[in-house]
Design a protein around this motif. Structure first.
Motif, PDB file in Angstrom:
ATOM      1  N   THR A 233      30.306  -4.678 -17.379  1.00  0.00           N
ATOM      2  CA  THR A 233      30.074  -6.091 -17.109  1.00  0.00           C
ATOM      3  C   THR A 233      30.946  -6.517 -15.933  1.00  0.00           C
ATOM      4  O   THR A 233      32.064  -6.026 -15.764  1.00  0.00           O
ATOM      5  N   GLU A 235      32.467  -9.993 -14.171  1.00  0.00           N
ATOM      6  CA  GLU A 235      32.704 -11.421 -14.371  1.00  0.00           C
ATOM      7  C   GLU A 235      31.982 -11.939 -15.621  1.00  0.00           C
ATOM      8  O   GLU A 235      31.401 -13.024 -15.632  1.00  0.00           O
ATOM      9  N   THR A 237      29.270 -10.840 -17.046  1.00  0.00           N
ATOM     10  CA  THR A 237      27.814 -10.683 -17.047  1.00  0.00           C
ATOM     11  C   THR A 237      27.464  -9.205 -16.970  1.00  0.00           C
ATOM     12  O   THR A 237      28.098  -8.440 -16.244  1.00  0.00           O
ATOM     13  N   GLN A 238      26.428  -8.787 -17.733  1.00  0.00           N
ATOM     14  CA  GLN A 238      26.019  -7.391 -17.749  1.00  0.00           C
ATOM     15  C   GLN A 238      25.634  -6.933 -16.350  1.00  0.00           C
ATOM     16  O   GLN A 238      24.826  -7.562 -15.679  1.00  0.00           O
ATOM     17  N   ASN A 246      21.743  -4.606 -13.050  1.00  0.00           N
ATOM     18  CA  ASN A 246      21.467  -5.982 -12.617  1.00  0.00           C
ATOM     19  C   ASN A 246      22.225  -6.215 -11.313  1.00  0.00           C
ATOM     20  O   ASN A 246      23.400  -6.580 -11.323  1.00  0.00           O
ATOM     21  N   TRP A 264      23.446 -13.988  -9.432  1.00  0.00           N
ATOM     22  CA  TRP A 264      22.688 -13.091 -10.315  1.00  0.00           C
ATOM     23  C   TRP A 264      21.220 -13.466 -10.198  1.00  0.00           C
ATOM     24  O   TRP A 264      20.802 -14.500 -10.689  1.00  0.00           O
ATOM     25  N   ASP A 267      19.200 -14.226 -13.444  1.00  0.00           N
ATOM     26  CA  ASP A 267      19.597 -15.344 -14.305  1.00  0.00           C
ATOM     27  C   ASP A 267      19.477 -16.657 -13.541  1.00  0.00           C
ATOM     28  O   ASP A 267      19.983 -16.782 -12.424  1.00  0.00           O
ATOM     29  N   ASN A 269      19.994 -20.916 -13.377  1.00  0.00           N
ATOM     30  CA  ASN A 269      20.761 -22.022 -13.961  1.00  0.00           C
ATOM     31  C   ASN A 269      19.851 -23.223 -14.248  1.00  0.00           C
ATOM     32  O   ASN A 269      18.626 -23.142 -14.111  1.00  0.00           O
ATOM     33  N   ARG A 275      21.989 -18.058 -10.776  1.00  0.00           N
ATOM     34  CA  ARG A 275      23.345 -18.407 -11.207  1.00  0.00           C
ATOM     35  C   ARG A 275      24.380 -17.687 -10.360  1.00  0.00           C
ATOM     36  O   ARG A 275      24.262 -16.485 -10.095  1.00  0.00           O
ATOM     37  N   VAL A 277      27.795 -15.844  -9.300  1.00  0.00           N
ATOM     38  CA  VAL A 277      28.612 -14.837  -9.981  1.00  0.00           C
ATOM     39  C   VAL A 277      29.974 -15.410 -10.370  1.00  0.00           C
ATOM     40  O   VAL A 277      30.479 -15.164 -11.464  1.00  0.00           O
TER      41      VAL A 277
END
Length: 632
Positions: A233, A235, A237-238, A246, A264, A267, A269, A275, A277
């Motif tokens: 991961t 920060e 996040t995966q 990712n 990302w 992902d 928002n 979103r 990082v």
């Protein structure tokens, strides 16, 4: 135990010793290989043969087998090293940038910016002695031009530095994605090797080396799952998953700066945007482990373009009708306090943004104060239904005959609603016009008032209205008003990159307004004296956290001192982190590092074990031969 079973015991000893020798030889071969981790063979007992007797269960051993070949690593030290190296990268990135900023202002070497300010001041002093002198006027224009040129040079260099950082951010993101892809490939290789019982330690070495590098860029966490693959991961996040990577994308601003922000892509928002990082709502701290990774350090140092408007200015009670009890003042103070928090959280931590904002405030203050003397304004402020309050350029409230002979309703179409420190409308309006009555005029035949020394490139200082006051056209001041949220709003501030010396004055120095407007042609010594006095005026605080106002020279000294102090702190932090990282790495190397002396000792031990197993088999062989030949 039968003789044939004893052969099996001896063979297991040979195999175990041979595998240990192979691992030792592998260690010796890679003793100088960077990233290689020492390997160790773990042996266990083979299954036991159990035989029941009348009294107890009898056990017969069948030798030993190799359980696994393991790497000698300490997970705690690995985590500590990657965290501390990431923190070192964070501070190193900023320390390098602050060194570049210090060099731009030339305070340690080259031509200092302060000398440009002093030259401008000297030319004003010479002008005060002889305001009618063409030489003194020309000198003022030339030094003003040199001053602005130096401002533009520093501005351009700051932008260039930002673009260099921007490129580093792009390259870092590219490298991070490359590491992620390779980690995913190694996971596949480890699974393939270990599912058939083979050792994949060399792949693990490469994987750990990549994790070390990744930890210097960003804050990482990871875990190894049963099949041998590692999930990573970044920060929180995966990043590397069981199903792939990712990858991090880049969101780029659509202005001339083209600033990159890592996002990302997978992902979204609440605003339907990828979103980001990193979260920069609050300053990074060691206590929260949010000061990790060179990529974050670069992003924080780069920030966005800074303007003097980023530094909130505390409202003054005297600017409001009812002073401290005025509801508009109370509202403005609340907005200022919140703006100060926003400044401390978002502007102050960014080295370039804060430097540009403070430098811009210096340039803005100097140019506008000089302009307001050569081309003074009258400003009216009022609220809906309220009585306009007129002030001159020095902030004095006008009374009686001093109040301009003009109906405020004639200026209704040109009013501007004031905004508080957060950029919200305040319900107060203002309008500024040229103070024709007190404005000095040029020395040529036209006797023109309102010629400022500095202009905005995109906006003239005044706009002539179809409104008259005392038989003359009203000259409306084009206010420094800019709304970044309004698409049609044009940036028209006395700000870095927007300022230039008045082109008309450059061509004809007699247009510098230093004469009385009484048609006598006499030069105004008062105007020249006021220009000289500008350098002694306390014009601004360095940032909203201080209360002490500074003159221009004091401000510049405080400004460069803050840059130097920031640099000293960052360099000290970087140096301290380098020591900490090296200390952790030394401890780690004691565990995973390969010592040729130690491995040679192990080789002798395993060689002796191999010889012992060989001798054991020889003895069993002799016994078997004896049984067959003598007793057969």
């Amino acid at each position: 135990m039968s003789l044939m079973t004893s052969f099996g015991v001896g063979v297991s000893g040979l195999n175990t010793a041979q595998n240990s020798l192979n691992a030792t030889a592998h260690n010796l071969t890679n003793v100088d290989t960077k990233g290689y981790v020492r390997q160790q063979v773990l042996t266990v007992d083979k299954e036991y043969e159990r035989t029941a007797t009348l009294r107890y269960m009898d056990q017969t051993g069948h030798g030993s087998i190799v359980d696994k070949i393991r790497q000698l690593r300490d997970r705690f030290l690995d985590d500590s090293f990657r965290r501390e190296s990431g923190r070192q990268g964070f501070y190193n990135a900023q320390a390098e940038i602050v060194t570049e900023v210090e060099n731009l202002f030339g305070e340690l070497q080259g031509t200092t910016f302060q000398s440009s300010m002093q030259d401008l001041w000297k030319s004003v002093q010479e002008l005060q002695k002889e305001p009618e002198s063409v030489v003194a006027r020309t000198s003022l224009v030339e030094t003003a031009g040199t001053f602005i040129e130096r401002c533009h040079t520093i501005t351009t260099q700051l932008k260039s530095l930002r673009q260099d950082i921007n490129l580093k951010i792009e390259n870092n993101v590219k490298r991070i994605n490359e590491i992620g892809v390779r980690l995913d490939q190694i996971n596949d290789e480890v699974r393939k090797e270990e599912v058939i019982g083979q050792s994949a330690n060399d792949y693990r070495d490469e994987r750990n080396k990549l994790l070390d590098e990744l930890g210097s860029y960003v804050k990482v966490s990871y875990k190894e799952v049963k099949d041998g693959s590692v999930l990573v991961t970044v920060e929180g996040t995966q990043f590397v998953t069981e199903f792939g990577v990712n990858e991090i994308g880049l969101k780029t601003t659509d202005d001339e700066l083209k600033l990159h922000t890592p996002v990302w892509n997978f992902d979204i928002n609440d605003d339907k945007e990828p979103r980001e990082v990193f979260n920069f709502d609050f300053p990074p701290t060691s206590a929260a482990d949010t000061d990790i990774g060179s990529l974050k350090g670069l992003l924080l140092a780069r920030g966005r373009q800074g303007r003097y408007t980023d530094i909130p200015v505390q409202p003054k009670p005297e600017d409001y009708e009812e002073g401290e009890d005025d509801e508009h003042y109370i509202s403005a103070m609340r907005a200022f306090e919140q703006a100060k928090v926003n400044y401390n959280n978002t502007v102050a931590p960014s080295l370039l943004t804060n430097t540009e904002a403070q430098f811009d405030q210096l340039i803005h203050g100097l140019t506008t104060m000089i302009n307001d003397i050569l081309a003074p304004n009258l400003t009216a402020t009022w609220t809906d239904g309220g009585v306009p309050v007129w002030k001159n350029s020095e902030g004095k409230v006008l009374e009686g005959d001093e109040i301009p002979n003009i109906d405020i309703s004639d200026l209704e179409d040109y009013k501007i609603e004031e905004k508080d420190a957060l950029g919200n409308p305040t319900g107060r309006y203002k309008v500024s016009i040229l103070d024709v009555k007190n404005a000095p005029v040029s020395a040529d035949k036209t006797k023109t008032p309102g010629n400022a020394l500095f202009d905005r490139k995109s906006t003239p200082r005044y706009k002539e209205l179809d409104v008259e006051m005392d038989g003359k056209k009203v000259m409306l001041y084009n206010s420094e008003d800019y709304d970044p949220n309004y698409e049609g709003s044009k940036y028209s501030m006395f700000s870095m990159g927007e300022i230039e010396v008045n082109k008309q004055i450059r061509e004809n120095v007699s247009l510098i307004p230093l004469s009385y407007n009484t048609n006598t042609g006499d030069y105004s010594m008062d105007i020249a004296a006021k220009l000289n006095k500008v350098w002694d005026e306390k014009f601004a605080v360095l940032n909203p956290n201080t209360l002490t106002k500074n003159t221009f020279m004091e401000y510049y000294t405080a400004f460069t001192s803050e840059v130097a102090n920031t640099g000293h702190t960052l360099k000290a932090m970087a140096k301290s982190q380098e020591t900490t990282t090296q200390s952790v790495d030394n401890q780690r190397q004691q565990v995973l590092g390969t010592s040729s002396d130690e491995e040679l000792t192990h080789m002798i031990k395993f060689q002796q074990a191999f010889n012992a197993a060989s001798r054991y088999i020889t003895v069993i062989d002799e016994m078997l031969e004896h049984v067959v030949t003598r007793l057969g």
